[in-house]
Design a protein around this motif. Structure first.
Motif, PDB file in Angstrom:
ATOM      1  N   ALA A 127      43.525   5.199  -0.283  1.00  0.00           N
ATOM      2  CA  ALA A 127      44.784   4.617  -0.751  1.00  0.00           C
ATOM      3  C   ALA A 127      44.869   4.647  -2.274  1.00  0.00           C
ATOM      4  CB  ALA A 127      44.941   3.184  -0.248  1.00  0.00           C
ATOM      5  N   LEU A 128      43.703   4.687  -2.939  1.00  0.00           N
ATOM      6  CA  LEU A 128      43.646   4.681  -4.400  1.00  0.00           C
ATOM      7  C   LEU A 128      43.192   6.039  -4.916  1.00  0.00           C
ATOM      8  CD1 LEU A 128      42.093   1.152  -4.579  1.00  0.00           C
ATOM      9  CD2 LEU A 128      44.173   1.776  -5.818  1.00  0.00           C
ATOM     10  N   ASN A 129      43.741   7.107  -4.380  1.00  0.00           N
ATOM     11  CA  ASN A 129      43.371   8.452  -4.827  1.00  0.00           C
ATOM     12  C   ASN A 129      43.554   8.633  -6.327  1.00  0.00           C
ATOM     13  OD1 ASN A 129      42.654   9.281  -2.296  1.00  0.00           O
ATOM     14  ND2 ASN A 129      44.218  10.857  -2.102  1.00  0.00           N
ATOM     15  N   PHE A 130      44.520   7.935  -6.924  1.00  0.00           N
ATOM     16  CA  PHE A 130      44.823   8.111  -8.335  1.00  0.00           C
ATOM     17  C   PHE A 130      44.233   6.976  -9.181  1.00  0.00           C
ATOM     18  CE2 PHE A 130      48.126   9.675  -5.529  1.00  0.00           C
ATOM     19  CZ  PHE A 130      47.968  11.034  -5.747  1.00  0.00           C
ATOM     20  N   GLY A 131      43.271   6.267  -8.600  1.00  0.00           N
ATOM     21  CA  GLY A 131      42.598   5.199  -9.309  1.00  0.00           C
ATOM     22  C   GLY A 131      43.389   3.900  -9.282  1.00  0.00           C
ATOM     23  N   HIS A 132      42.776   2.881  -9.807  1.00  0.00           N
ATOM     24  CA  HIS A 132      43.416   1.570  -9.889  1.00  0.00           C
ATOM     25  C   HIS A 132      44.399   1.532 -11.052  1.00  0.00           C
ATOM     26  CE1 HIS A 132      40.644  -0.457  -7.036  1.00  0.00           C
ATOM     27  NE2 HIS A 132      39.786   0.439  -7.473  1.00  0.00           N
ATOM     28  N   ARG A 133      45.621   1.114 -10.758  1.00  0.00           N
ATOM     29  CA  ARG A 133      46.630   0.865 -11.775  1.00  0.00           C
ATOM     30  C   ARG A 133      46.890   2.105 -12.642  1.00  0.00           C
ATOM     31  NH1 ARG A 133      45.524  -2.441 -15.517  1.00  0.00           N
ATOM     32  NH2 ARG A 133      47.643  -3.235 -15.754  1.00  0.00           N
ATOM     33  N   HIS A 134      47.084   3.237 -12.010  1.00  0.00           N
ATOM     34  CA  HIS A 134      47.405   4.445 -12.773  1.00  0.00           C
ATOM     35  C   HIS A 134      48.647   4.179 -13.608  1.00  0.00           C
ATOM     36  CE1 HIS A 134      48.708   8.478 -13.792  1.00  0.00           C
ATOM     37  NE2 HIS A 134      47.525   8.937 -13.424  1.00  0.00           N
ATOM     38  N   PRO A 135      48.617   4.471 -14.915  1.00  0.00           N
ATOM     39  CA  PRO A 135      49.730   4.092 -15.804  1.00  0.00           C
ATOM     40  C   PRO A 135      51.093   4.592 -15.344  1.00  0.00           C
ATOM     41  CG  PRO A 135      47.861   4.843 -17.091  1.00  0.00           C
ATOM     42  CD  PRO A 135      47.518   5.106 -15.652  1.00  0.00           C
ATOM     43  N   ALA A 136      51.179   5.824 -14.860  1.00  0.00           N
ATOM     44  CA  ALA A 136      52.476   6.368 -14.443  1.00  0.00           C
ATOM     45  C   ALA A 136      53.009   5.643 -13.208  1.00  0.00           C
ATOM     46  CB  ALA A 136      52.346   7.868 -14.160  1.00  0.00           C
ATOM     47  N   LEU A 137      52.107   5.244 -12.324  1.00  0.00           N
ATOM     48  CA  LEU A 137      52.529   4.553 -11.097  1.00  0.00           C
ATOM     49  C   LEU A 137      52.915   3.099 -11.396  1.00  0.00           C
ATOM     50  CD1 LEU A 137      49.866   5.945  -8.593  1.00  0.00           C
ATOM     51  CD2 LEU A 137      52.097   6.888  -9.229  1.00  0.00           C
ATOM     52  N   ILE A 138      52.162   2.459 -12.266  1.00  0.00           N
ATOM     53  CA  ILE A 138      52.488   1.088 -12.667  1.00  0.00           C
ATOM     54  C   ILE A 138      53.835   1.051 -13.387  1.00  0.00           C
ATOM     55  CG2 ILE A 138      51.817  -0.814 -14.193  1.00  0.00           C
ATOM     56  CD1 ILE A 138      50.165  -0.714 -11.652  1.00  0.00           C
ATOM     57  N   GLU A 139      54.057   2.039 -14.255  1.00  0.00           N
ATOM     58  CA  GLU A 139      55.331   2.097 -14.977  1.00  0.00           C
ATOM     59  C   GLU A 139      56.502   2.282 -14.004  1.00  0.00           C
ATOM     60  OE1 GLU A 139      57.664   4.768 -18.359  1.00  0.00           O
ATOM     61  OE2 GLU A 139      55.663   5.349 -17.694  1.00  0.00           O
ATOM     62  N   ALA A 140      56.324   3.154 -13.017  1.00  0.00           N
ATOM     63  CA  ALA A 140      57.391   3.383 -12.035  1.00  0.00           C
ATOM     64  C   ALA A 140      57.688   2.109 -11.253  1.00  0.00           C
ATOM     65  CB  ALA A 140      56.990   4.512 -11.085  1.00  0.00           C
ATOM     66  N   ALA A 141      56.631   1.379 -10.885  1.00  0.00           N
ATOM     67  CA  ALA A 141      56.825   0.134 -10.139  1.00  0.00           C
ATOM     68  C   ALA A 141      57.524  -0.912 -10.995  1.00  0.00           C
ATOM     69  CB  ALA A 141      55.480  -0.393  -9.641  1.00  0.00           C
ATOM     70  N   HIS A 142      57.081  -1.074 -12.237  1.00  0.00           N
ATOM     71  CA  HIS A 142      57.707  -2.054 -13.138  1.00  0.00           C
ATOM     72  C   HIS A 142      59.186  -1.730 -13.353  1.00  0.00           C
ATOM     73  CE1 HIS A 142      54.075  -4.059 -15.334  1.00  0.00           C
ATOM     74  NE2 HIS A 142      53.939  -4.046 -14.030  1.00  0.00           N
ATOM     75  N   ARG A 143      59.456  -0.468 -13.593  1.00  0.00           N
ATOM     76  CA  ARG A 143      60.833  -0.058 -13.850  1.00  0.00           C
ATOM     77  C   ARG A 143      61.731  -0.370 -12.650  1.00  0.00           C
ATOM     78  NH1 ARG A 143      59.499   4.651 -15.721  1.00  0.00           N
ATOM     79  NH2 ARG A 143      59.834   5.792 -13.776  1.00  0.00           N
TER      80      ARG A 143
END
Length: 406
Positions: free
Chosen positions: A57-73
């Motif tokens: 489930a964490l193929n891209f690591g914990h809290r990948h910056p691009a994914l966190i940014e997309a979620a926040h946005r």
């Protein structure tokens, strides 16, 4: 003035769980409080290298910056509409996911088990409406030692008694054959067969990689028999094996592909059934659904995951570091390791039972600052985030060597 609440220790938190949480898991005694990339930190501030990545489930690591940014946005705009209305994120997510996987249509869901259940329903509907199987006679062929989820339908065709026992009666209509056995599969297929449902690599069973040609053989058998090939890529997919999908190693295109875990970037549960239009097209309004399936937050995060995969960077990393993983494990065979199976950044490692069970090896590695998870017997699974560096990977395997030697 009120004194600040004292932070409970790991031991206190583990003890507090026992009377209030159902005991359906037996986690390692580590209480994670923070994480970044390939590392997690417990309540006391001890750091651990994550070599499990949430079962992919964490193929891209914990809290990948691009994914966190997309979620926040997206959190600042819209989180849920239900499918009673359209939302402005779903079309792009479906378009991009269909393109990434080489399929036509997408059925968005939430969890992996929901994707499997949805795939089963679609296969049966297709069998009745397109293939012409008599009503309520459709069968689906599955493999022994499979793991597709935990619902009552799914555990009904499991061969793991721990998963099955006490949960019957079970849904009929499934035939179980040995994995990696094309002759047995061919014998099980008949005019009632709606689909063959398999994992391209069996994860829970210990990362069982089939013989070369098996997946192509499954594709050919299903094509000749006029039934569907449904590939459960929930753990094996989205970069883990060095390709976007594990079936790509044999150039195979299934009729339906089941996705989950990494599709949500370790942030939200996102799953999907992707497939041919003439198969997924059998569903009509009211026949299947999910309140949260395809919600804007999931679609935004899922689209950001696709952004990462479209570059090919993570697939290439998994292939390159998978070579390092295989070389290091080969060096441990005969030195505490009985055997192993791997593809990309994914391995099942069989430890000499005289050294310890999989659980005991996992606990010893935890004390060395490395987190893995056992499966059956003395087997442990290695599935680090695809963001892991070569130095981190070699360090984790050096810790395994140390534990085995001790």
């Amino acid at each position: 003035m009120t004194a600040p609440a004292r932070t409970r220790t790991s031991a206190e938190l583990i003890k507090a769980e026992k009377p209030v949480l159902a005991h359906n898991y037996h986690p390692l005694p580590v209480v994670v409080a923070r994480a970044e990339g390939t590392w997690v930190e417990d309540v006391e501030g001890r750091r651990y290298l994550d070599m499990l990545a949430g079962y992919s489930a964490l193929n891209f690591g914990h809290r990948h910056p691009a994914l966190i940014e997309a979620a926040h946005r997206q959190l600042d705009r819209l989180t849920l509409t239900s499918r009673a209305f359209h939302n402005d994120r779903l079309a792009e997510f479906a378009e991009r996911l269909a393109s990434l996987t080489g399929q036509d249509m997408v059925l968005p869901m939430n969890t992996g088990a929901e994707a499997v259940e949805s795939g089963i329903k679609v296969a049966r509907k297709w069998a009745y409406e397109v293939k012409g199987v008599p009503a309520d006679r459709a069968t689906i062929v599955v493999a022994a030692d499979n793991f597709h989820g935990r619902t009552t339908t799914i555990v009904g065709f499991s061969t793991d008694e721990t998963a099955r026992s006490g949960f019957g009666p079970f849904t009929p209509g499934f035939r179980i054959v040995p994995y990696n056995d094309l002759k047995a599969l061919e014998a099980a297929i008949d005019e009632t067969t709606a689909a063959v449902l398999i994992e391209p690599i069996q994860g829970e069973a210990g990362v069982i990689v089939p013989d070369d040609g098996y997946l192509a053989g499954v594709r050919e058998l299903t094509r000749r028999a006029g039934c569907l090939f449904v590939a459960d890529e929930i753990q094996s997919g989205l970069g883990r094996t060095g390709r976007t999908l594990a079936v790509e190693h044999e150039g195979v295109v299934p009729d339906l592909v089941l996705l989950g875990k990494a599709l949500g970037g370790g942030i939200v549960p996102v799953s999907a059934v992707v497939g041919r239009r003439e198969v997924l097209g059998v569903l009509r309004p009211g026949e299947h659904g999910s309140t949260f399936g395809g919600n804007p937050l999931s679609a935004a995060v899922g689209t950001a995951v696709i952004d990462l995969l479209e570059t090919g960077e993570f697939q290439r990393r998994a292939a390159r570091l998978g070579t390092v993983l295989r070389e290091e494990l080969t060096g441990l065979v005969g030195r505490g390791v009985v055997g192993f199976r791997s593809r990309g950044l994914w391995a099942g490692v069989d430890v000499d039972p005289a050294i310890g069970t999989g659980r005991e090896i996992s606990e010893r590695l935890m004390r060395e600052g490395v987190l893995v998870k056992d499966t059956h017997g003395s087997t442990i699974r290695l599935a680090p985030p695809l963001t892991i560096t070569e130095d981190e990977l070699r360090s984790a395997l050096a810790s395994l060597e140390k534990v085995l030697a001790a």
